[in-house]
Design a protein around this motif. Structure first.
Motif, PDB file in Angstrom:
ATOM      1  N   CYS A  32      -5.901 -28.428 -20.629  1.00 27.61           N
ATOM      2  CA  CYS A  32      -6.917 -27.437 -20.304  1.00 27.61           C
ATOM      3  C   CYS A  32      -7.239 -27.511 -18.824  1.00 27.61           C
ATOM      4  O   CYS A  32      -7.107 -28.572 -18.210  1.00 27.61           O
ATOM      5  N   PHE A  34     -10.301 -26.860 -17.854  1.00 28.27           N
ATOM      6  CA  PHE A  34     -11.712 -27.263 -17.817  1.00 28.27           C
ATOM      7  C   PHE A  34     -11.803 -28.663 -18.441  1.00 28.27           C
ATOM      8  O   PHE A  34     -10.850 -29.128 -19.095  1.00 28.27           O
ATOM      9  N   ARG A  35     -12.958 -29.269 -18.291  1.00 26.60           N
ATOM     10  CA  ARG A  35     -13.226 -30.561 -18.939  1.00 26.60           C
ATOM     11  C   ARG A  35     -14.638 -30.517 -19.525  1.00 26.60           C
ATOM     12  O   ARG A  35     -15.523 -31.262 -19.101  1.00 26.60           O
ATOM     13  N   CYS A  36     -14.867 -29.604 -20.467  1.00 27.04           N
ATOM     14  CA  CYS A  36     -16.228 -29.434 -20.994  1.00 27.04           C
ATOM     15  C   CYS A  36     -16.772 -30.763 -21.527  1.00 27.04           C
ATOM     16  O   CYS A  36     -16.050 -31.496 -22.214  1.00 27.04           O
ATOM     17  N   TYR A  38     -18.762 -31.708 -23.844  1.00 31.84           N
ATOM     18  CA  TYR A  38     -18.829 -32.006 -25.281  1.00 31.84           C
ATOM     19  C   TYR A  38     -17.445 -32.066 -25.914  1.00 31.84           C
ATOM     20  O   TYR A  38     -17.283 -32.409 -27.075  1.00 31.84           O
ATOM     21  N   CYS A  39     -16.432 -31.669 -25.145  1.00 33.56           N
ATOM     22  CA  CYS A  39     -15.081 -31.549 -25.702  1.00 33.56           C
ATOM     23  C   CYS A  39     -14.144 -32.640 -25.209  1.00 33.56           C
ATOM     24  O   CYS A  39     -13.369 -33.191 -25.980  1.00 33.56           O
ATOM     25  N   MET A  40     -14.214 -32.939 -23.928  1.00 33.66           N
ATOM     26  CA  MET A  40     -13.250 -33.888 -23.348  1.00 33.66           C
ATOM     27  C   MET A  40     -13.980 -34.890 -22.473  1.00 33.66           C
ATOM     28  O   MET A  40     -15.063 -34.615 -21.970  1.00 33.66           O
ATOM     29  N   GLY A  78      -7.031 -27.053 -26.645  1.00 30.86           N
ATOM     30  CA  GLY A  78      -6.726 -26.866 -25.244  1.00 30.86           C
ATOM     31  C   GLY A  78      -6.956 -25.403 -24.832  1.00 30.86           C
ATOM     32  O   GLY A  78      -7.539 -24.634 -25.568  1.00 30.86           O
ATOM     33  N   GLU A  79      -6.488 -25.099 -23.666  1.00 33.12           N
ATOM     34  CA  GLU A  79      -6.623 -23.706 -23.240  1.00 33.12           C
ATOM     35  C   GLU A  79      -5.287 -23.001 -23.468  1.00 33.12           C
ATOM     36  O   GLU A  79      -4.306 -23.300 -22.777  1.00 33.12           O
ATOM     37  N   ASN A 110     -11.084 -20.037 -22.798  1.00 31.18           N
ATOM     38  CA  ASN A 110     -12.219 -20.286 -21.915  1.00 31.18           C
ATOM     39  C   ASN A 110     -12.365 -19.166 -20.882  1.00 31.18           C
ATOM     40  O   ASN A 110     -13.296 -19.180 -20.081  1.00 31.18           O
ATOM     41  N   SER A 337      -9.964 -30.376 -28.645  1.00 30.43           N
ATOM     42  CA  SER A 337      -8.844 -29.762 -27.922  1.00 30.43           C
ATOM     43  C   SER A 337      -7.501 -30.072 -28.583  1.00 30.43           C
ATOM     44  O   SER A 337      -6.498 -29.436 -28.295  1.00 30.43           O
TER      45      SER A 337
HETATM   46 FE1  SF4 Z   1     -13.669 -26.633 -22.685  1.00 28.25          FE
HETATM   47 FE2  SF4 Z   1     -12.019 -25.326 -24.384  1.00 28.25          FE
HETATM   48 FE3  SF4 Z   1     -11.057 -26.858 -22.454  1.00 28.25          FE
HETATM   49 FE4  SF4 Z   1     -12.317 -27.992 -24.494  1.00 28.25          FE
HETATM   50  S1  SF4 Z   1     -10.416 -26.902 -24.597  1.00 28.25           S
HETATM   51  S2  SF4 Z   1     -12.496 -28.521 -22.307  1.00 28.25           S
HETATM   52  S3  SF4 Z   1     -13.875 -26.427 -24.901  1.00 28.25           S
HETATM   53  S4  SF4 Z   1     -12.304 -25.015 -22.179  1.00 28.25           S
END
Ligand code: SF4
Ligand code: SAM
Length: 341
Positions: A32, A34-36, A38-40, A78-79, A110, A337
């Motif tokens: 991904c 991003f590194r949200c 709550y997710c990663m 993942g994205e 995302n 993810s």
């Molecule tokens: Fe954020 Fe989605 Fe990436 Fe998880 S998979 S870090 S929720 S964008």
């Protein structure tokens, strides 16, 4: 054991509780941009590339599921839009809609790459997408996603709507972070003709923080929203786990995904495939089946079908998520993810 039903075409998937599996979610990559929070965790270790199914292999597994009765398919991650060449898979799955073998192909994203891909997604047959966005405040957005840029996501949403895609916004309810913003976000989304869904945080995978600090029950969110809005139960269903209400004041739809406070397992019609070919029969349980080996062992699909049947016969009744201080560890070790949202 299987319950047989003469009205079902041979080979369709019915689990031990009589639920028909017609919905497949496919996590096409664990990576991904991003590194949200709550997710990663910030320093994620991703899977070695060689373990990941090629796009052709993913297509073959998806086709096997479609042959066995899957009517709806969602690409996630993942994205999904950061996987190289992902549009080739989208196009080949889109053709299944044209032939009538699939009812719907959707994507959860995302939004970071949407400006680039929106038109092509529509051309390939995608009509609905979910965009995950937890805040409309650029600084908070950066804080939540660590690496994300709200401006890009907003441009992606504009492009998606301009392309004709129906967009639903998904927001995870985060205590002390976006709880005071949800009403404004709902007004914004509904003002643009987009549904809005609020998700409870689920205890999946180790992250850097303490989940009890993030967890906000949607029963609380709902009660607060009722101070400003009149919520009306409506029968709207998308095949996913959200329960929808209509908001009188905005004329829009609001969904709640409440795995923690309200178990949605009894009507579960879905299974999840990871990018390594592992099939999870439930988001909230560890049990899984390997489809990569039967896929690679033979060019025909008989082994794959047999492995799918065996897996469906083990689909559990439901999950048992708990977030509390005493058991301060994830209910399942893998991250969202991996299995996809
Ligand atoms: Fe954020 Fe989605 Fe990436 Fe998880 S998979 S870090 S929720 S964008
Ligand atoms: N990257 C894409 C995205 O963010 O939409 C697709 C994958 S992401 C894992 C799918 C959804 O899962 C997102 O809406 C995200 O907010 C949600 N999610 C991730 N981790 C979660 C968690 N621990 N609890 C609840 N939702 C989570």
């Amino acid at each position: 054991m299987f319950e047989t039903d003469a009205s079902q075409k041979p080979g369709s998937m019915i689990d031990p509780f009589g639920r028909h599996v017609t919905y497949l979610r496919v996590s096409v990559t664990d990576r991904c941009d991003f590194r949200c929070v709550y997710c990663m965790s910030e320093n994620m270790t991703f899977l070695p590339k060689k373990e990941i199914l090629t796009l052709e292999e993913l297509e073959r597994v998806c086709s096997a599921f479609i042959a066995k009765g899957v009517r709806r398919l969602r690409l996630t991650g993942g994205e999904p839009l950061v996987r190289r060449n992902i549009m080739s898979l989208v196009h080949s799955l889109g053709q299944k809609i044209e032939t009538g073998d699939l009812d719907e192909l959707t994507v959860t994203t995302n939004g970071s790459q949407l400006a680039r891909f929106a038109d092509e997604l529509y051309d390939a047959g995608v009509r609905r997408i979910n965009v995950s966005m937890d805040t409309m405040d650029a600084d908070k957005f950066k804080a939540i996603t660590r690496w994300g840029d709200l401006g890009k996501v907003m441009a992606g949403i504009d492009a998606a709507q301009a392309a004709g895609l129906q967009v639903k916004i998904n927001a995870v309810a985060l205590k002390g972070v976006n709880e005071d913003e949800l009403e404004e976000m709902i007004r914004w989304a509904h003002g643009r003709g987009m549904d809005f869904t609020i998700i409870e945080t689920m205890p999946l995978g180790d992250i850097d923080g303490d989940r009890t600090d993030q967890y906000l029950p949607l029963s609380v969110v709902r009660a607060r929203l009722m101070d400003s809005f009149s919520l009306e139960d409506i029968p709207y269903k998308t095949g996913g786990p959200a329960r929808y209400v209509g908001i009188k004041e905005t004329g829009g739809r609001l969904g709640f995904i409440t795995p923690m406070t309200h178990n949605f397992c009894e009507s579960c019609n879905r299974v999840r495939l990871t990018c390594t070919g592992t099939l999870y029969m439930c988001l909230g349980q560890e049990d899984a089946a390997d489809l990569k080996a039967p896929l690679r062992r033979s060019e025909g699909n008989d082994l794959l079908y047999a492995a799918i049947d065996e897996a469906i016969s083990r689909k559990p009744k439901g999950h048992d998520f708990v977030i509390d201080r005493r058991s301060n560890r994830p209910a399942v070790g893998r991250h969202m993810s991996v299995t996809g949202g």
